[in-house]
Design a protein around this motif. Sequence first.
Motif, PDB file in Angstrom:
ATOM      1  N   GLY A   1       2.106  38.614  39.579  1.00  7.81           N
ATOM      2  CA  GLY A   1       1.666  39.239  38.340  1.00  7.81           C
ATOM      3  C   GLY A   1       0.163  39.278  38.227  1.00  7.81           C
ATOM      4  N   TYR A   2      -0.299  39.596  37.040  1.00  7.05           N
ATOM      5  CA  TYR A   2      -1.727  39.797  36.792  1.00  7.05           C
ATOM      6  C   TYR A   2      -2.236  38.757  35.804  1.00  7.05           C
ATOM      7  CZ  TYR A   2      -1.117  44.150  39.300  1.00  7.05           C
ATOM      8  OH  TYR A   2      -0.846  45.078  40.285  1.00  7.05           O
ATOM      9  N   ILE A   3      -3.398  38.190  36.135  1.00  3.26           N
ATOM     10  CA  ILE A   3      -3.994  37.140  35.319  1.00  3.26           C
ATOM     11  C   ILE A   3      -5.497  37.363  35.251  1.00  3.26           C
ATOM     12  CG2 ILE A   3      -4.328  35.587  37.290  1.00  3.26           C
ATOM     13  CD1 ILE A   3      -3.524  33.258  35.438  1.00  3.26           C
ATOM     14  N   LYS A   4      -6.128  36.860  34.220  1.00  2.00           N
ATOM     15  CA  LYS A   4      -7.589  36.992  34.101  1.00  2.00           C
ATOM     16  C   LYS A   4      -8.249  36.505  35.382  1.00  2.00           C
ATOM     17  CE  LYS A   4      -8.104  36.822  29.087  1.00  2.00           C
ATOM     18  NZ  LYS A   4      -8.744  36.123  27.937  1.00  2.00           N
TER      19      LYS A   4
ATOM     20  N   LYS B   1      -5.006  27.604  42.338  1.00  2.00           N
ATOM     21  CA  LYS B   1      -4.561  26.219  42.182  1.00  2.00           C
ATOM     22  C   LYS B   1      -4.627  25.715  40.740  1.00  2.00           C
ATOM     23  CE  LYS B   1      -5.295  24.605  46.924  1.00  2.00           C
ATOM     24  NZ  LYS B   1      -3.865  24.662  47.214  1.00  2.00           N
ATOM     25  N   THR B   2      -5.093  26.553  39.816  1.00  2.97           N
ATOM     26  CA  THR B   2      -5.041  26.190  38.396  1.00  2.97           C
ATOM     27  C   THR B   2      -3.585  26.113  37.937  1.00  2.97           C
ATOM     28  OG1 THR B   2      -7.169  27.262  37.953  1.00  2.97           O
ATOM     29  CG2 THR B   2      -5.718  26.907  36.062  1.00  2.97           C
ATOM     30  N   THR B   3      -3.269  25.147  37.098  1.00  2.00           N
ATOM     31  CA  THR B   3      -1.929  25.063  36.515  1.00  2.00           C
ATOM     32  C   THR B   3      -1.892  25.861  35.210  1.00  2.00           C
ATOM     33  OG1 THR B   3      -1.482  22.888  37.477  1.00  2.00           O
ATOM     34  CG2 THR B   3      -0.151  23.539  35.579  1.00  2.00           C
ATOM     35  N   VAL B   4      -0.976  26.794  35.141  1.00  2.00           N
ATOM     36  CA  VAL B   4      -0.775  27.596  33.940  1.00  2.00           C
ATOM     37  C   VAL B   4       0.666  27.391  33.480  1.00  2.00           C
ATOM     38  CG1 VAL B   4      -2.492  29.322  34.590  1.00  2.00           C
ATOM     39  CG2 VAL B   4      -0.100  29.639  35.294  1.00  2.00           C
ATOM     40  N   LYS B   5       1.018  28.004  32.379  1.00  6.79           N
ATOM     41  CA  LYS B   5       2.395  27.952  31.896  1.00  6.79           C
ATOM     42  C   LYS B   5       2.962  29.364  31.833  1.00  6.79           C
ATOM     43  CE  LYS B   5       1.783  23.686  29.283  1.00  6.79           C
ATOM     44  NZ  LYS B   5       2.609  22.871  30.192  1.00  6.79           N
ATOM     45  N   ILE B   6       4.227  29.487  32.187  1.00 10.73           N
ATOM     46  CA  ILE B   6       4.917  30.776  32.122  1.00 10.73           C
ATOM     47  C   ILE B   6       6.037  30.653  31.099  1.00 10.73           C
ATOM     48  CG2 ILE B   6       6.265  32.491  33.390  1.00 10.73           C
ATOM     49  CD1 ILE B   6       4.711  31.748  35.882  1.00 10.73           C
ATOM     50  N   LYS B   7       6.066  31.617  30.200  1.00  7.80           N
ATOM     51  CA  LYS B   7       7.059  31.605  29.125  1.00  7.80           C
ATOM     52  C   LYS B   7       8.338  32.291  29.589  1.00  7.80           C
ATOM     53  CE  LYS B   7       7.398  32.557  24.170  1.00  7.80           C
ATOM     54  NZ  LYS B   7       6.687  33.172  23.002  1.00  7.80           N
ATOM     55  N   ILE B   8       9.411  31.495  29.692  1.00  8.84           N
ATOM     56  CA  ILE B   8      10.710  31.998  30.139  1.00  8.84           C
ATOM     57  C   ILE B   8      11.736  31.668  29.059  1.00  8.84           C
ATOM     58  CG2 ILE B   8      12.458  31.956  31.958  1.00  8.84           C
ATOM     59  CD1 ILE B   8      10.314  30.788  33.832  1.00  8.84           C
ATOM     60  N   ARG B   9      12.299  32.686  28.447  1.00  2.00           N
ATOM     61  CA  ARG B   9      13.297  32.495  27.383  1.00  2.00           C
ATOM     62  C   ARG B   9      12.799  31.512  26.329  1.00  2.00           C
ATOM     63  NH1 ARG B   9      16.190  32.582  32.100  1.00  2.00           N
ATOM     64  NH2 ARG B   9      16.267  30.299  32.123  1.00  2.00           N
ATOM     65  N   GLU B  10      11.563  31.756  25.861  1.00  2.00           N
ATOM     66  CA  GLU B  10      10.947  30.992  24.768  1.00  2.00           C
ATOM     67  C   GLU B  10      10.586  29.559  25.140  1.00  2.00           C
ATOM     68  OE1 GLU B  10       9.991  32.712  22.135  1.00  2.00           O
ATOM     69  OE2 GLU B  10      10.964  34.419  23.131  1.00  2.00           O
ATOM     70  N   LYS B  11      10.725  29.182  26.426  1.00  2.00           N
ATOM     71  CA  LYS B  11      10.295  27.869  26.869  1.00  2.00           C
ATOM     72  C   LYS B  11       9.141  28.015  27.856  1.00  2.00           C
ATOM     73  CE  LYS B  11      14.791  25.598  26.283  1.00  2.00           C
ATOM     74  NZ  LYS B  11      15.866  24.811  26.958  1.00  2.00           N
ATOM     75  N   LEU B  12       8.278  26.998  27.923  1.00  2.00           N
ATOM     76  CA  LEU B  12       7.109  27.036  28.791  1.00  2.00           C
ATOM     77  C   LEU B  12       7.331  26.164  30.024  1.00  2.00           C
ATOM     78  CD1 LEU B  12       4.231  26.779  26.156  1.00  2.00           C
ATOM     79  CD2 LEU B  12       5.227  28.841  27.168  1.00  2.00           C
ATOM     80  N   PHE B  13       6.992  26.720  31.200  1.00  2.00           N
ATOM     81  CA  PHE B  13       7.167  26.013  32.459  1.00  2.00           C
ATOM     82  C   PHE B  13       5.854  26.057  33.253  1.00  2.00           C
ATOM     83  CE2 PHE B  13      11.277  27.561  31.145  1.00  2.00           C
ATOM     84  CZ  PHE B  13      12.112  26.463  31.337  1.00  2.00           C
ATOM     85  N   ASP B  14       5.483  24.907  33.834  1.00  2.00           N
ATOM     86  CA  ASP B  14       4.258  24.831  34.613  1.00  2.00           C
ATOM     87  C   ASP B  14       4.376  25.632  35.908  1.00  2.00           C
ATOM     88  OD1 ASP B  14       3.074  23.199  32.755  1.00  2.00           O
ATOM     89  OD2 ASP B  14       3.424  21.333  33.862  1.00  2.00           O
TER      90      ASP B  14
ATOM     91  N   ASN C   1      -3.385  27.618  25.735  1.00  2.00           N
ATOM     92  CA  ASN C   1      -2.717  28.171  24.548  1.00  2.00           C
ATOM     93  C   ASN C   1      -3.026  29.646  24.296  1.00  2.00           C
ATOM     94  OD1 ASN C   1      -1.448  25.681  23.798  1.00  2.00           O
ATOM     95  ND2 ASN C   1      -3.450  24.978  23.023  1.00  2.00           N
ATOM     96  N   GLU C   2      -3.494  30.325  25.332  1.00  2.00           N
ATOM     97  CA  GLU C   2      -3.814  31.753  25.213  1.00  2.00           C
ATOM     98  C   GLU C   2      -3.040  32.532  26.274  1.00  2.00           C
ATOM     99  OE1 GLU C   2      -7.612  34.787  25.948  1.00  2.00           O
ATOM    100  OE2 GLU C   2      -7.884  32.606  26.109  1.00  2.00           O
ATOM    101  N   VAL C   3      -2.507  33.694  25.890  1.00  2.00           N
ATOM    102  CA  VAL C   3      -1.861  34.566  26.877  1.00  2.00           C
ATOM    103  C   VAL C   3      -2.946  35.177  27.753  1.00  2.00           C
ATOM    104  CG1 VAL C   3      -0.447  36.616  27.245  1.00  2.00           C
ATOM    105  CG2 VAL C   3       0.105  35.064  25.367  1.00  2.00           C
ATOM    106  N   VAL C   4      -2.882  34.895  29.063  1.00  2.00           N
ATOM    107  CA  VAL C   4      -3.943  35.324  29.975  1.00  2.00           C
ATOM    108  C   VAL C   4      -3.423  36.263  31.065  1.00  2.00           C
ATOM    109  CG1 VAL C   4      -5.401  33.312  29.595  1.00  2.00           C
ATOM    110  CG2 VAL C   4      -3.598  33.228  31.361  1.00  2.00           C
ATOM    111  N   GLY C   5      -2.135  36.596  31.011  1.00  2.04           N
ATOM    112  CA  GLY C   5      -1.598  37.484  32.030  1.00  2.04           C
ATOM    113  C   GLY C   5      -0.123  37.738  31.817  1.00  2.04           C
ATOM    114  N   ILE C   6       0.458  38.455  32.784  1.00  2.00           N
ATOM    115  CA  ILE C   6       1.860  38.833  32.679  1.00  2.00           C
ATOM    116  C   ILE C   6       2.497  38.880  34.063  1.00  2.00           C
ATOM    117  CG2 ILE C   6       1.456  41.341  32.817  1.00  2.00           C
ATOM    118  CD1 ILE C   6       3.589  41.565  30.529  1.00  2.00           C
TER     119      ILE C   6
END
Length: 365
Positions: free
Chosen positions: A333-336, A342-355, A311-316
């Motif tokens: 892109g860049y991430i902490k 292999k960690t699963t993160v979420k990417i925000k695309i048009r206000e929706k979150l995708f694994d 639930n935290e923005v960790v990159g772009i």
Amino acid sequence: METKNGNRTALYDEHIKLNAKMIDFHGWEMPLEYTGIIDEHLAVRNHVGIFDVSHMGDIVIKGDDAAAFCDYIFPGKVSDMKNGQCMYTAFLNKDGRIIDDTIIYRLSEKRFFFIPNAANIDRIYNWVNSNKNDYNVEIKNYSYNISHIAIQGPDSLKILDEMKIKYPGEFKFNYHNTESYNDVSEDNSIIVSGTGYTGEIGVEIIVPNKDATILWEDLIKKIKDYYGKPCGLGSRDTLRMEKGMLLSGQDFNEDRTPYEASISFIINYNHDFIGKEALIKNRNEYNEIFRGFILNGRNIPRQNCDIIYNNEVVGIISSGSYSPSLNRGIGLGYIKKDIKIKTTVKIKIREKLFDAEVSRPKMLK
């Protein structure tokens, strides 16, 4: 300075004949695609494709101090290169951040040649001159006199064999034929370089503008026998993304160090160079690192999409596309840097979150 027909490459008319979709790319009229980005992408991965990359720059440094000067302006130890070798490197500012990346060639003991990106030709030419100081060198810009044609893909060596051109090997080059063009070729020949921007085996052939059309036409005929295609900037971009290759002005813009951009291998601290002190001071202080991101589906992340973890923005995201080889969306892109591969993160695309799974930048082996 001569221009390539007002920012048209010497092959512009050939692209029009092939019904290429043309776009403006940093002031150059370039082919985006011919038959389709996916078609062209898969032709390169499976067979062979050819690209006009003549919008790239061509700058020569020569003189008694050429090797020492190149050591000063690049973080790699250029003077250790042998004649006929080339090396991936970058221009750094005094803060150790990447201005542009490039390939540098050692043409002879006192002559070097490098290729800045299209958007940075004049900027880099002026920057190199501004750092000339007391070095005994001459710097010449041949960017508007020279064409580059890339032959890429697993069948590219068969094409070279047909043309009776010897493959020089990766990050090496050789000379071929007997055409002369300024100082770029020390023995009056075209350059055949074992380099490219697709992650596939192949070469880039560097020729005078006047010889580009006949070479292109010959290649168009030859690649048909190998299910090959002429390819545009669209497939070049998807190909380089799958292999984790940086795009100047998008994946960095004088805001990232080689450590952040995952290219610290270009640094050799055994000589003095611009940005060295800053890199030594801050090499363990950076917080983000360049990574790949492979989505579970075909949704496409775009530049500036947020990367979210717990639930935290960790990159772009800096680059994103659909991957024809993986059949899913991918991003760079860049991430902490403490978030592991292999960690699963979420990417925000048009206000929706995708694994998405965090990957090394090179997402396709």
